[in-house]
Design an enzyme around this catalytic site. Structure first.
Site, short mmCIF file in Angstrom:
data_model
loop_
_atom_site.label_atom_id
_atom_site.label_comp_id
_atom_site.label_asym_id
_atom_site.label_seq_id
_atom_site.Cartn_x
_atom_site.Cartn_y
_atom_site.Cartn_z
CD GLU A 251 -1.58 2.23 2.04
OE1 GLU A 251 -1.04 3.20 1.44
OE2 GLU A 251 -1.79 2.22 3.25
CB CYS A 288 -2.13 6.11 3.37
SG CYS A 288 -3.10 5.04 4.45
#
Length: 511
Positions: A251, A288
């Protein structure tokens, strides 16, 4: 697993006090030892019963909680994160461990499927066929910098891999190594209490090249990573250059576009400005899912929005970032904004020191954004870029120019959305989570969550790193044909609960 630290290491005394058998990897021979330990553990751990495995996950959560305030204070000292944030993150870490324990106990996650034999079928008899998911094998997990608990040593990657039946080798993040050691000590206690294989979890530290060696080793069967695009892509390339490539579930962040539609902006410009300012600066922008890109059509309402956004941003005082490396990268990123003649700084909070993140919001015309792919990239921290479009066509062009994202948001009324269905369809095609009238920060840990997205947000858009379905990253399906009951896996034996589909005389039924 034995200590291989030397007294010359400044961390040696601390590790000894914690009673943790940590391995500091300094050469490839040590990597070989760790991976052989993992291989040995894999052969026994995959065969333990689901109750024992669930007990293990629950015991890890219990032992983490028993670390008490020492864990919180250590993490605060290493990461500059506030106490409330870390208490919440500890709760998330323990809750997701217990969530996976419940999933393991219930059993249907293995997707056991049975097609019974039809020996009299013409023109050819049908054999007995039974399928289920089995663990891949040892998983290398890289601790994340921005989540020292929930995405690190005992975080979602480790929890889902252990739930799948895979041993885990965690490479601790250097920015919060003491925190990682504390959590690893809790896992070590859980291993002894529940009596699972000793090396089902190994905690290692070492240089970047040691991390590469772990990924390259033939025993490793999968990799989990949360961090930068550079780091994740490097691991992905290494894994694909192996003689036998393995999956890397990385990720790598995104800009998480937020589209402000006209009617919504006209009616709620002030509240939207406050809501987005809070999301941009939450946790010093170190999520994020930080809304790093806003897209809107020029109007009087947009002028009102920008005025109130500027005011809200200026009210947020700078705070220390996770570690000096992240702060340095952030300041380098925003310095380029100040020097870019095509960008207009809308709001900029004064810098107070080199370790703190000062919020910044800039604006750019849509045509410039479309011509400059570099503007599409994430600046990790309390920064966001507002793209001003002339009309709906330019807004669609901007969205069409974007790469894969973790999230995408539409702020719009029902009427807005009905007029922008093509925009919604495009956002759905590039993001793992699409939301209406919610800011992207805040990731609920539940079965329906998707924390992933098309490249470059992640390396495999088919999977999530949050929620129970994240276990699917570390398993593969196997079909067992013509097995007798006694040698079938328990999940596939007749009468065992948790099976999904059974085909009897050509008719499907759910168990």
């Amino acid at each position: 697993m034995g200590k291989q630290l030397t007294p010359a290491c400044p961390f040696f005394v601390y590790v000894k006090m914690m009673g943790l058998q940590e391995i500091q990897l300094t050469d490839l021979q040590q990597v070989e030892s760790v991976m052989q330990n993992a291989l040995h553990a894999a052969n026994s751990y995959k065969s333990i019963g689901k109750e024992q495995k669930a007990d293990f996950l629950e015991e890890i959560a219990k032992q983490i909680e028993l670390l008490g305030n020492d864990l919180i204070q250590t993490a605060m000292a290493e990461t500059n994160l506030p106490e409330a944030r870390l208490v919440g993150e500890r709760g998330r870490t323990c809750n997701q461990l217990r969530m996976f324990a419940s999933m393991v106990r219930e059993g249907s996650w293995v997707e056991a499927s049975i097609d019974t034999a039809q020996p009299q079928r013409l023109p050819l008899p049908k054999p007995d066929l039974r399928k289920m998911l089995i663990p891949l094998g040892p998983v290398v997990v890289f601790g994340a910098s921005n989540f020292p608990l929930a995405f690190s040593t005992a975080g979602g990657d480790t929890a889902s891999a252990l739930a799948a039946g895979c041993p885990v080798i965690v490479k601790a993040h250097s920015a919060h190594r003491k925190t990682s050691v504390l959590v690893a000590s809790a896992i070590a206690k859980a291993i002894k209490i529940v009596n699972v294989p000793e090396n089902v979890f190994q905690h290692v530290v070492g240089r970047y090249d040691i991390g590469q060696a772990l990924v390259k080793h033939p025993v490793a069967q999968a990799v989990a990573f949360t961090g930068s695009f550079t780091g994740g892509k490097a691991l992905f390339d290494i894994a694909n250059q192996r003689h036998r490539p393995i999956p890397v579930f990385a990720e790598m962040g995104s800009v998480n576009p937020v589209c402000l539609l006209p009617e919504k902006l006209e009616g709620e410009a002030v509240s939207l400005a406050k809501e987005l300012a809070a999301s941009i600066t939450q946790g010093v922008g170190q999520f994020c899912t930080n809304p790093g890109l806003m897209i809107a059509i020029e109007s009087d309402a947009l002028v009102t929005f920008t005025e109130h956004l500027k005011e809200a941003i200026h009210q947020v005082a700078p705070a220390k970032m996770l570690h000096p490396g992240i702060a340095q990268s952030y300041h380098e990123g925003i310095s380029s904004v100040f020097s870019d003649e095509d960008l207009t700084v809308l709001a900029a909070v004064d810098k107070i020191d080199d370790e703190s993140g000062n919020a910044l919001v800039a604006t750019v015309p849509a045509l410039v954004f479309l011509e400059r792919p570099s503007l599409h990239q994430e600046i990790f921290g309390p920064y966001s870029l507002l793209v001003k479009c002339k009309d709906k066509a330019e807004m669609l062009a901007v969205v069409n120019a974007l790469e894969g994202q973790l999230t995408a948001t539409i702020m719009g009324t029902e009427s807005d959305i009905n007029q922008y269905t093509d925009l919604l369809n495009k956002l759905t095609s590039i993001a793992g989570r699409v939301m209406i009238n919610n800011v992207p920060t805040g990731v609920e840990v539940c079965p329906s969550m998707v924390h992933g997205g098309p490249f470059p947000a992640t390396t495999d858009a088919r999977f999530t790193s949050v929620g129970t379905s994240s276990v699917k990253r570390f398993v593969r399906p196997v079909c067992f044909q013509n097995f007798s009951q006694s040698i079938l896996p328990l999940e596939l034996q007749d009468g065992n609960p948790g099976q999904i589909w059974r085909l009897v005389d050509g008719v499907f039924s759910k168990s």
